[in-house]
Design a protein around this motif. Structure first.
Motif, mmCIF file in Angstrom:
data_model
loop_
_atom_site.group_PDB
_atom_site.id
_atom_site.type_symbol
_atom_site.label_atom_id
_atom_site.label_comp_id
_atom_site.label_asym_id
_atom_site.label_seq_id
_atom_site.Cartn_x
_atom_site.Cartn_y
_atom_site.Cartn_z
ATOM 1 N N ASP A 220 0.830 -1.198 0.000
ATOM 2 C CA ASP A 220 0.000 0.000 0.000
ATOM 3 C C ASP A 220 0.868 1.253 0.000
ATOM 4 O OD1 ASP A 220 -2.825 1.121 0.418
ATOM 5 O OD2 ASP A 220 -1.743 2.026 2.093
ATOM 6 N N LEU A 221 1.952 1.213 0.753
ATOM 7 C CA LEU A 221 2.871 2.346 0.826
ATOM 8 C C LEU A 221 3.518 2.630 -0.524
ATOM 9 C CD1 LEU A 221 4.243 4.247 3.023
ATOM 10 C CD2 LEU A 221 6.089 2.560 3.065
ATOM 11 N N ALA A 222 3.917 1.565 -1.219
ATOM 12 C CA ALA A 222 4.649 1.713 -2.481
ATOM 13 C C ALA A 222 3.740 2.046 -3.649
ATOM 14 C CB ALA A 222 5.433 0.436 -2.768
ATOM 15 N N GLY A 223 2.475 1.618 -3.588
ATOM 16 C CA GLY A 223 1.583 1.847 -4.705
ATOM 17 C C GLY A 223 1.927 0.950 -5.889
ATOM 18 N N PRO A 224 1.324 1.210 -7.034
ATOM 19 C CA PRO A 224 1.569 0.373 -8.210
ATOM 20 C C PRO A 224 2.916 0.683 -8.842
ATOM 21 C CG PRO A 224 0.106 2.182 -8.782
ATOM 22 C CD PRO A 224 0.326 2.266 -7.292
ATOM 23 N N PRO A 225 3.459 -0.250 -9.624
ATOM 24 C CA PRO A 225 4.722 0.018 -10.323
ATOM 25 C C PRO A 225 4.540 1.136 -11.347
ATOM 26 C CG PRO A 225 3.773 -2.064 -11.043
ATOM 27 C CD PRO A 225 2.967 -1.613 -9.879
ATOM 28 N N PRO A 226 5.613 1.845 -11.680
ATOM 29 C CA PRO A 226 5.501 2.995 -12.581
ATOM 30 C C PRO A 226 5.361 2.629 -14.050
ATOM 31 C CG PRO A 226 7.783 2.668 -11.956
ATOM 32 C CD PRO A 226 6.988 1.676 -11.169
ATOM 33 N N LEU A 231 11.562 -4.536 -16.243
ATOM 34 C CA LEU A 231 12.471 -3.692 -15.476
ATOM 35 C C LEU A 231 11.715 -2.822 -14.479
ATOM 36 C CD1 LEU A 231 15.390 -2.723 -15.021
ATOM 37 C CD2 LEU A 231 14.977 -0.959 -16.766
ATOM 38 N N ASP A 232 10.599 -2.253 -14.899
ATOM 39 C CA ASP A 232 9.797 -1.414 -14.003
ATOM 40 C C ASP A 232 9.315 -2.213 -12.792
ATOM 41 O OD1 ASP A 232 9.854 0.863 -15.741
ATOM 42 O OD2 ASP A 232 8.340 -0.118 -16.979
ATOM 43 N N ILE A 233 8.793 -3.411 -13.071
ATOM 44 C CA ILE A 233 8.174 -4.199 -12.005
ATOM 45 C C ILE A 233 9.223 -4.827 -11.105
ATOM 46 C CG2 ILE A 233 6.607 -6.110 -11.512
ATOM 47 C CD1 ILE A 233 5.311 -5.565 -14.265
ATOM 48 N N HIS A 236 10.553 -2.194 -8.825
ATOM 49 C CA HIS A 236 9.494 -1.833 -7.874
ATOM 50 C C HIS A 236 9.395 -2.897 -6.783
ATOM 51 C CE1 HIS A 236 5.804 0.198 -6.607
ATOM 52 N NE2 HIS A 236 5.203 -0.977 -6.557
ATOM 53 N N ASN A 237 9.400 -4.162 -7.192
ATOM 54 C CA ASN A 237 9.380 -5.250 -6.208
ATOM 55 C C ASN A 237 10.656 -5.257 -5.374
ATOM 56 O OD1 ASN A 237 6.921 -5.977 -7.216
ATOM 57 N ND2 ASN A 237 7.628 -7.820 -8.272
ATOM 58 N N GLY A 238 11.774 -4.926 -6.007
ATOM 59 C CA GLY A 238 13.036 -4.846 -5.281
ATOM 60 C C GLY A 238 13.006 -3.790 -4.194
ATOM 61 N N LYS A 239 12.361 -2.658 -4.471
ATOM 62 C CA LYS A 239 12.206 -1.622 -3.447
ATOM 63 C C LYS A 239 11.423 -2.154 -2.244
ATOM 64 C CE LYS A 239 11.932 2.359 -6.629
ATOM 65 N NZ LYS A 239 11.023 3.432 -7.094
ATOM 66 N N LYS A 240 10.342 -2.865 -2.537
ATOM 67 C CA LYS A 240 9.504 -3.380 -1.451
ATOM 68 C C LYS A 240 10.259 -4.408 -0.612
ATOM 69 C CE LYS A 240 5.983 -4.435 -4.161
ATOM 70 N NZ LYS A 240 4.634 -4.883 -4.564
ATOM 71 N N GLN A 335 11.748 6.722 1.816
ATOM 72 C CA GLN A 335 10.699 7.457 1.113
ATOM 73 C C GLN A 335 11.220 8.016 -0.198
ATOM 74 O OE1 GLN A 335 7.248 7.778 1.955
ATOM 75 N NE2 GLN A 335 7.412 8.335 -0.212
ATOM 76 N N GLN A 336 12.434 8.540 -0.186
ATOM 77 C CA GLN A 336 13.031 9.029 -1.430
ATOM 78 C C GLN A 336 13.218 7.894 -2.423
ATOM 79 O OE1 GLN A 336 16.520 10.833 0.288
ATOM 80 N NE2 GLN A 336 15.622 12.889 0.350
ATOM 81 N N LEU A 337 13.565 6.714 -1.926
ATOM 82 C CA LEU A 337 13.692 5.554 -2.808
ATOM 83 C C LEU A 337 12.358 5.254 -3.479
ATOM 84 C CD1 LEU A 337 15.301 3.071 -3.852
ATOM 85 C CD2 LEU A 337 14.549 1.869 -1.790
ATOM 86 N N LEU A 338 11.285 5.280 -2.710
ATOM 87 C CA LEU A 338 9.961 5.031 -3.286
ATOM 88 C C LEU A 338 9.576 6.096 -4.303
ATOM 89 C CD1 LEU A 338 7.849 3.890 -0.194
ATOM 90 C CD2 LEU A 338 8.635 2.484 -2.107
ATOM 91 N N ASP A 339 10.049 7.306 -4.092
ATOM 92 C CA ASP A 339 9.692 8.405 -4.983
ATOM 93 C C ASP A 339 10.430 8.346 -6.316
ATOM 94 O OD1 ASP A 339 7.962 9.395 -3.086
ATOM 95 O OD2 ASP A 339 9.398 10.825 -2.257
ATOM 96 N N LEU A 340 11.486 7.532 -6.402
ATOM 97 C CA LEU A 340 12.205 7.370 -7.663
ATOM 98 C C LEU A 340 11.385 6.482 -8.586
ATOM 99 C CD1 LEU A 340 15.796 6.685 -6.265
ATOM 100 C CD2 LEU A 340 14.989 8.801 -7.332
ATOM 101 N N LYS A 341 10.957 7.016 -9.710
ATOM 102 C CA LYS A 341 10.048 6.279 -10.580
ATOM 103 C C LYS A 341 10.684 5.777 -11.870
ATOM 104 C CE LYS A 341 6.664 7.011 -7.725
ATOM 105 N NZ LYS A 341 6.197 5.909 -6.856
ATOM 106 N N ASP A 342 11.818 6.343 -12.259
ATOM 107 C CA ASP A 342 12.428 5.950 -13.528
ATOM 108 C C ASP A 342 13.339 4.744 -13.303
ATOM 109 O OD1 ASP A 342 13.964 5.734 -15.917
ATOM 110 O OD2 ASP A 342 13.596 7.860 -16.353
ATOM 111 N N ALA A 343 12.865 3.572 -13.722
ATOM 112 C CA ALA A 343 13.621 2.341 -13.481
ATOM 113 C C ALA A 343 14.955 2.345 -14.212
ATOM 114 C CB ALA A 343 12.782 1.135 -13.914
ATOM 115 N N GLN A 344 14.994 2.936 -15.382
ATOM 116 C CA GLN A 344 16.240 2.954 -16.142
ATOM 117 C C GLN A 344 17.298 3.800 -15.427
ATOM 118 O OE1 GLN A 344 16.793 1.185 -19.223
ATOM 119 N NE2 GLN A 344 18.839 1.597 -18.429
ATOM 120 N N VAL A 345 16.877 4.914 -14.864
ATOM 121 C CA VAL A 345 17.808 5.764 -14.118
ATOM 122 C C VAL A 345 18.326 5.023 -12.894
ATOM 123 C CG1 VAL A 345 17.997 7.862 -12.726
ATOM 124 C CG2 VAL A 345 16.836 7.934 -14.945
#
Length: 356
Positions: A220-226, A231-233, A236-240, A335-345
């Motif tokens: 719930d905190l992370a929300g959906p993948p960007p 790579l995106d997913i 995103h799962n790696g962050k969680k 929180q800053q990690l979660l805010d990073l949305k560009d998987a390629q970056v």
């Protein structure tokens, strides 16, 4: 002489291995923050006791329960309780109460309640472990309110679930019958195979209650993948997974990723091969769910990999990439990690390279 050399070599190897393990353990403990000055108010309410302990509970008792726990009671009676849709179909409040009473007295409900009480006679250890986890959560996410937590019984209908307790706080319900142990014959009582396959029920036990509870909160905190590419997913799962490990710093990686010991050992020993599989097969930018779903979720295996490989390998590799990113950017908050949305970056800036 040869035997002596072999023995010496083995001794040196074991000593080096032990030193490596101890170093890794020391590094992990060194990164655990001091949260001794953080105090949270967390209590686990045994809703199933309040509802099911007295088989003669009357309309007044049910109403008192609803008044004591209004939001969770509404969620339970309207969605979680087996047959909730049928209860709601009646416009007669007295009939609704009779339907609830009938479920409470049903032999299957009584058997399930007795079974849960046998496995979970006391939830103080669970409350202690959840308090520890959400104390770390308060450290990393100070703005988030500690959720209210209820245990219950859903007749194998729900894993831990999250809902809005009020405008500021989450609530989490834990269906305890989903943690009766890997040897419990779930399929005999549910008739369901997919949700109760052996590779899944291996972790349907008491050791995973905290992990599963945190999982829904972190989801719930992370929300959906960007995005919908692998790579995106996977990142995103790696962050969680990275956050889960931060909230459960003493838990082994096998619990965080939900792998059996041999499966964890496989991915650790074959990280380079897993990375090459995704890159050589041009899978990192694949967006077809049919092609990538077994790499990013629970599965008995990963397509194209040896049979010893577990499923969800892309999520595990995403965790490794996030670990590399955070090591290169030590000032980054969760929180800053979660805010990073560009998987390629994230990938480019992680400096990730699979071990040789």
């Amino acid at each position: 002489m040869k035997a002596d050399i072999t023995r010496t070599g083995t001794t040196l190897f074991l000593a080096a291995l032990l030193a490596l393990v101890m170093a890794c353990s020391s590094d992990k403990k060194a990164n655990i923050p001091d949260v001794s000055d953080i105090h949270i108010d967390l209590k686990v309410t045994r809703f199933e006791d309040a509802l099911l302990a007295d088989t003669n509970i009357d309309a007044t008792g049910i109403q008192q329960l609803s008044d004591a726990y209004p939001t969770f009671s509404e969620i339970f009676f309207q969605h979680v309780m087996p047959g909730a849709e049928d209860v709601l179909a009646s416009d007669d409040p007295e009939q609704r109460v009779r339907d609830i009473q009938a479920w409470i007295k049903h032999p299957r409900t009584r058997w399930l309640y007795d079974t849960v009480k046998t496995v979970f006679p006391d939830i103080k250890p669970l409350e202690k472990d959840l308090t520890s986890a959400f104390t770390y959560a308060k450290y990393y996410f100070p703005e988030k309110e500690t959720p209210r937590i209820y245990t219950t019984i859903s007749d194998f209908g729900y894993f831990p679930f999250i809902y809005a307790e009020d405008s500021l706080r989450d609530g989490i319900g834990i269906s305890l019958e989903m943690f009766l142990g890997e040897k419990f014959p779930y399929r005999n009582y549910t008739g369901l195979n997919n949700a109760f396959s052996d590779y899944l029920t291996r972790s349907y036990n008491k050791d995973y209650v905290v992990k599963r509870t945190l999982e829904v909160w972190v989801d719930d905190l992370a929300g959906p993948p960007p995005g919908n590419r692998l790579l995106d997913i996977m990142l995103h799962n790696g962050k969680k997974l990275y956050i889960m490990a931060a909230l459960m710093p003493e838990a082994p990686d096998s619990v965080i990723i939900d792998y059996a010991g041999d499966k964890l050992k496989y991915v650790e020993n074959n990280e380079k091969n897993i990375w090459y599989h995704f890159t050589n097969q041009d899978l990192l930018y694949e967006a077809s769910l049919n092609k990538i779903q077994k790499y990013i979720g629970p599965s008995p295996g990963s397509p194209g990999m040896p049979p010893q490989a577990p499923g969800n390998t892309a999520s595990w590799l995403g965790w490794r990439i996030i670990q590399a990113y955070m090591k290169n950017h030590p000032g980054t908050t969760l929180q800053q990690l979660l805010d990073l949305k560009d998987a390629q970056v994230i990938l480019d800036q992680s400096g990730y390279r699979p071990p040789r």
